[in-house]
Design an enzyme around this catalytic site. Structure first.
Site, PDB file in Angstrom:
ATOM      1  N   GLY A 279       0.817  -1.213   0.000  1.00 10.01           N
ATOM      2  CA  GLY A 279       0.000   0.000   0.000  1.00 10.01           C
ATOM      3  C   GLY A 279       0.846   1.256   0.000  1.00 10.01           C
ATOM      4  N   ALA A 280       1.749   1.342   0.959  1.00 12.74           N
ATOM      5  CA  ALA A 280       2.604   2.519   1.067  1.00 12.74           C
ATOM      6  C   ALA A 280       3.706   2.246   2.079  1.00 12.74           C
ATOM      7  CB  ALA A 280       1.788   3.732   1.515  1.00 12.74           C
ATOM      8  N   MET A 281       4.671   3.178   2.158  1.00 15.00           N
ATOM      9  CA  MET A 281       5.844   2.931   2.992  1.00 15.00           C
ATOM     10  C   MET A 281       6.264   4.185   3.736  1.00 15.00           C
ATOM     11  SD  MET A 281       8.052   0.790   4.040  1.00 15.00           S
ATOM     12  CE  MET A 281       9.214   1.327   5.279  1.00 15.00           C
ATOM     13  N   ASN A 283       9.001   5.557   4.963  1.00 13.72           N
ATOM     14  CA  ASN A 283      10.359   6.079   5.000  1.00 13.72           C
ATOM     15  C   ASN A 283      10.392   7.455   5.659  1.00 13.72           C
ATOM     16  OD1 ASN A 283      10.931   3.924   2.997  1.00 13.72           O
ATOM     17  ND2 ASN A 283       9.727   5.290   1.701  1.00 13.72           N
ATOM     18  N   HIS A 315      -1.971   6.378   8.332  1.00 10.83           N
ATOM     19  CA  HIS A 315      -1.156   5.253   8.812  1.00 10.83           C
ATOM     20  C   HIS A 315       0.335   5.540   8.636  1.00 10.83           C
ATOM     21  CE1 HIS A 315      -0.332   0.857   9.432  1.00 10.83           C
ATOM     22  NE2 HIS A 315       0.694   1.131   8.650  1.00 10.83           N
ATOM     23  N   GLU A 316       0.712   5.926   7.422  1.00 10.91           N
ATOM     24  CA  GLU A 316       2.143   6.162   7.169  1.00 10.91           C
ATOM     25  C   GLU A 316       2.641   7.361   7.973  1.00 10.91           C
ATOM     26  OE1 GLU A 316       3.381   3.705   5.842  1.00 10.91           O
ATOM     27  OE2 GLU A 316       1.566   2.908   4.909  1.00 10.91           O
ATOM     28  N   HIS A 319       3.317   6.413  11.510  1.00 12.82           N
ATOM     29  CA  HIS A 319       4.561   5.649  11.672  1.00 12.82           C
ATOM     30  C   HIS A 319       5.746   6.543  12.048  1.00 12.82           C
ATOM     31  CE1 HIS A 319       3.955   1.445  10.890  1.00 12.82           C
ATOM     32  NE2 HIS A 319       3.525   1.571   9.639  1.00 12.82           N
TER      33      HIS A 319
HETATM   34  N1  PHE Z   1       5.560  -0.741   6.391  1.00 11.78           N
HETATM   35  C1  PHE Z   1       4.530  -0.553   5.400  1.00 11.78           C
HETATM   36  C2  PHE Z   1       3.295  -0.134   6.182  1.00 11.78           C
HETATM   37  O1  PHE Z   1       2.560  -0.892   6.688  1.00 11.78           O
HETATM   38  C3  PHE Z   1       4.193  -1.769   4.615  1.00 11.78           C
HETATM   39  C4  PHE Z   1       5.239  -2.218   3.675  1.00 11.78           C
HETATM   40  C5  PHE Z   1       5.984  -3.326   3.987  1.00 11.78           C
HETATM   41  C6  PHE Z   1       5.455  -1.561   2.487  1.00 11.78           C
HETATM   42  C7  PHE Z   1       6.937  -3.814   3.128  1.00 11.78           C
HETATM   43  C8  PHE Z   1       6.390  -2.021   1.613  1.00 11.78           C
HETATM   44  C9  PHE Z   1       7.141  -3.145   1.922  1.00 11.78           C
HETATM   45  O2  PHE Z   1       3.053   0.977   6.369  1.00 11.78           O
HETATM   46 ZN    ZN Z   2       2.447   0.149   8.615  1.00 10.11          ZN
END
Ligand code: PHE
Ligand code: ZN
Length: 874
Positions: A279-281, A283, A315-316, A319
């Site tokens: 879905g998304a990341m 970083n 969500h992102e 994080h």
């Molecule tokens: N960490 C990301 C999330 O849940 C999910 C994700 C995992 C994206 C692995 C890409 C690769 O927000």
């Molecule tokens: Zn996540």
């Protein structure tokens, strides 16, 4: 964000994978050891090119503790050009893909130079090309595909990143943190340098280079700092970014208000890419998104899409604290960041929308995606004990059951103590890589509450089953509860679990809460609880708001459920009563037993007519449980019997209450750009009612659907209508499909819908249609969204996938085998469709097993698919 519903050309890979044997090694949680070497600082220099990119890395390394082990740097598919230590060419060895260097001192500067090939990277892990741009994906273990490094989340480093490339091909250069320098080179080249002041694990590293335009805005934080926000997309997509921007600002304000968390840098960037595994990341300061979770306007995105964008953006963003500032010690702790962050995004969506409807949606996802996981061969605890490939553990169990676990803490502690606990957690572990135990400890210390009994939810897999019976005598009612936990793979013997059940008693005559809601914690195999002053016949309202992620069966008097469906004071429990009524009818029908349709019909009618309920809730409440959910309740699954039972019930409802459904379908017009919960509810009810009507008189329903389709000024109504039409045999079906294709075929995200709707069609010939679509020129197996739209959707189409002739199985197995050569992660995520083969009637069961065996026997299988298939067969 992994997406549980619910995200590439083989010989193009430059470095062929080592041949894989069925001895892929399992990594075990109990083997955790702190890293031998730390890397407090890293500087990266990228010479960017789509075909070939050169990466020079300078690592300051530090021996961690007393040992004389060499420096071991992970690598994957890297072409090594040079290695030096303290400026001198250095001796080194390869240990498989890893680079091993002997270092005598306790500190050293290690430099490596490698070349990589982004355009040949079909796995979409590491640095890859998408639509002419370059971007990265490093979680979980993608950084080793960019440079040699200890690729584990407990090695935190400060990053300096310099990138240089052709200014015309890559006008925009982005990385984490602050842009500190930039300049022009010869030959039309330019460069930029970034510094991220926050030490981070390498899985949070990101780089983007491409021709992008930004929607810019700003947010002033609670301490008065101005943060520049930018959402980067292709120029043509700029008009579709406003909803994501609004969602981001709402999320930033919400995290300040609810968790006291402020953003910590001066810039926050989101980049949309069309090829993305998940879905998304998250970083650090440079979130990279699947474009499906950024781009939306009323013409092309449904209300559900809008909601998903808000959810994933939040969500992102969340994080940044639960994941980036405090990260995970090792990948077994994945739910530390994911369970908590899903809980946070669920709470956010509830607060900005309708809490009751949001809870219903979350529970539906849990039941449709996580319960089957917990009951099948791939069952694993929220904190797994071992894995072969960590990518396979971005599951509904780690995410959604993990979120339920955090929710239980919240329920047991109450909002205030929970907040004290999270404050302490963030304060104590800021800048660290932590564990699930650390999280619970912070909650315990801050609240003064012993939560040790609850920790079993992290370690024990499987969904607890609870039986409930309420006895009534005089003015006392006694609730008898019993819990049971089935064995799961590698966990044959289970302990009882603490199960927090919000419970109330409703008076049958008065409809009032005669015993107000209280929290009962069932923590023994069997337990009884007393309720006093029960002066009328009691109705048992239990597991209100789904306070525990369990399956509960209550022994009920006749008509108890019907009454709860009208009178329960908890919206979720009221919805649940409706679902139980329908489920009883559906399972009886599937077993060939007599079915009481009348009760269901009356309950639906009363729900539709109620003035107290809003349309969104009505839509959820009258939605007939899917084939998949019914299958979960059967000991032996016969997909045809289930489907026929569901069709019969839907037809009975349509025949008996056609007029009421028509009225709901026609309920007052709202404008397509009205995104209020009320407007969304009206649209949802319109299509749900249409869906039920289509089980009655098909020809009339096709007309209504086509009218809705033609009149639609928004994608919700349009997709809703087409979703009904695709399952009908009417001339309007193909007309609408063609019109949709002709209008939207240049928009990849909308074209995904066109594929997905047809793959989800409830028709005898769906397999044939899907086989044809797999040959369609617009079907691109390398694009994860497109692959999921066709093959992923089809795998979730219970009746069609399980077609008795086995052709559905053959199609999906072929797809998995083909996709595995390109993108193992995405291929592996389609395997669970076969996972529960043991529960099917013998013919299908045998065919499903054969399909799994055929995949298992494919030469050169990835570790990802190997793990899923071998565990499914075990
Ligand atoms: N960490 C990301 C999330 O849940 C999910 C994700 C995992 C994206 C692995 C890409 C690769 O927000
Ligand atoms: Zn996540």
């Amino acid at each position: 964000m992994a997406d549980v519903r619910t995200s590439n050309l083989p010989d193009a890979e430059t470095a062929p994978e080592a041949p894989l044997s069925p001895t892929h090694m399992a990594i075990r949680r109990e083997d955790y050891r702190p890293p031998d070497w730390l890397v407090p600082e890293i500087s990266l220099k990228f010479d960017l090119g789509i075909e070939t990119t050169r990466v020079r890395a300078t690592l300051s390394v530090e021996r961690n503790g007393q040992h004389d082990r060499p420096l071991n740097l992970d690598g994957d598919g890297l072409e090594l050009v040079a290695v030096s230590v303290n400026g001198q060419p250095a001796e080194h060895q390869m240990d498989g893909p890893a680079l091993v260097i002997d270092i005598a001192a306790d500190r050293a500067t290690v430099e490596t130079e490698v070349t990589i090939h982004p355009s040949a990277n079909t796995k979409l892990m590491g640095l890859y090309a998408s639509n002419g741009m370059l971007c990265t994906q490093c979680e979980a273990e993608g950084f080793r595909r960019i440079t040699f490094f200890p690729d584990r989340p407990d090695v935190l480093s400060k990053y300096t990143v310099r990138m240089e490339g052709n200014a015309a091909a890559f006008p925009i250069l982005l990385s984490n943190g602050n842009r500190v320098a930039e300049g022009k080179g010869g030959d039309g080249r330019h460069w930029a340098e970034y510094e991220d002041p926050f030490p981070k694990p390498c899985y949070l590293f990101a780089l983007v280079a491409g021709d992008l335009k930004a929607n810019r805005d700003s947010f002033t934080t609670m301490s008065g700092r101005k943060v520049d926000l930018a959402i980067w997309v292709r120029e043509a997509d700029l008009p579709k970014t406003q909803h994501a921007m609004n969602s981001l600002k709402l999320a930033m304000a919400w995290d300040e208000k609810v968790y006291g968390r402020e953003y910590d840098l001066d810039q926050f960037n989101i980049v949309a890419v069309s090829d993305f595994n998940m879905g998304a990341m998250e970083n650090k300061s440079l979130n990279i998104f699947n474009s499906a979770y950024v781009l939306a306007d009323q013409e092309t995105a449904t209300d559900a899409d809008f909601d998903n964008i808000a959810r994933v953006v939040a969500h992102e963003y969340f994080h940044n604290w639960s994941g980036d500032r405090v990260t995970c010690r090792d990948w077994f702790q994945l739910s530390l960041k994911e369970g908590f962050t899903v809980f946070r995004d669920q709470s956010f969506s509830a607060d900005v929308g309708s809490p009751a409807v949001k809870r219903i949606e979350d529970v539906r996802v849990l039941r449709a995606a996580q319960f089957p996981e917990d009951q099948g061969p791939l069952a694993h605890p929220v904190r797994p004990d071992s894995y072969i490939e960590i990518s396979n553990f971005y599951t509904a169990t780690v995410y959604n059951k993990g979120a339920e676990l955090i929710r239980m803490f919240h329920t047991v502690l109450g909002a205030e103590k929970f907040r004290k606990g999270t404050d302490l957690y963030f304060e104590r572990h800021d800048g660290e890589a932590a564990t699930c135990d650390d999280f619970v400890k912070a909650l315990e210390d801050a609240s003064g509450t012993d939560l040790s009994a609850f920790k079993i939810w992290y370690s024990q897999a499987g969904t607890p089953k609870v039986k409930a019976r309420l006895d009534h005598e005089g003015s006392t009612a006694t609730l008898h509860l019993e819990q049971h936990e089935d064995p799961t793979p590698r966990q044959p013997n289970k302990q009882p679990m603490p199960i927090p059940l919000k419970t109330a008693i409703i008076g049958e005559e008065s409809g009032a809460e005669i015993c107000p809601e209280r929290l009962i914690v069932l923590d023994q195999p069997k337990q009884s609880f007393r309720f006093e002053n029960v002066s009328e016949t009691p109705l048992l309202s239990i597991n209100r708001n789904f306070s525990a992620p369990i399956m509960i069966t209550a022994e009920r008097r006749p008509q108890e459920l019907d009454k709860l469906a009208q009178a329960d004071t908890d919206a979720f429990a009221r919805y649940e009563a409706m679902q139980e009524l329908m489920m009883a009818a559906l399972t009886a029908g599937a077993r060939g037993e007599p079915v009481d349709c009348d009760t269901v019909i009356k309950a639906i009618s009363a729900t539709l007519k109620s003035n107290a309920l809003d349309p969104a809730f009505k839509a959820e409440a009258i939605l007939v449980p899917s084939d998949t959910l019914v299958a979960e309740r059967m000991d032996v699954v016969d997909p045809d019997a289930i489907h026929a039972s569901r069709d019969r019930l839907r037809k009975a409802i349509a025949d008996a209450r056609g007029e009421e459904l028509l009225a709901a379908h026609r309920s007052d017009g709202v404008s397509g750009d009205d995104l209020s919960p009320k407007a969304k509810g009206i649209r949802r009810l319109r299509t749900v009612a249409l869906g039920l009507l289509s089980a009655g008189d098909e020809a009339t329903a096709a007309e209504l659907a086509k009218a809705q389709f033609d009149r639609a000024d928004n994608m919700t109504d349009r997709q809703g209508a087409l979703g009904v039409l695709v399952s009908l045999d009417a001339p309007q079906r193909q007309e609408a499909l063609d019109a949709f294709y002709n209008r939207f075929h240049d928009d990849a995200l909308v074209l995904d819908k066109w594929f997905a709707l047809q793959a989800a069609a409830q028709r005898r010939d769906t397999v044939d249609q899907v086989l044809k679509l797999a040959q369609h020129p617009d079907f691109v197996i390398t694009n994860p969204n497109r692959l999921r739209s066709l093959a992923g959707m089809f795998g979730g189409n219970h009746w069609a996938f399980h077609s008795a002739d086995g052709r559905g199985y053959k199609f999906l197995a072929d797809m998995i085998i083909a996709a595995d050569k390109l993108n193992p992660q995405v291929a592996a995520r389609m395997v669970p469709a076969f996972g529960r083969w043991r529960r099917f009637e013998p013919k299908r069961s045998a065919m499903m097993r054969e399909a799994l065996e055929r995949i298992a026997a494919t030469p050169g299988l990835s570790r990802d698919v190997y793990e899923q298939v071998s565990k499914s067969l075990a």
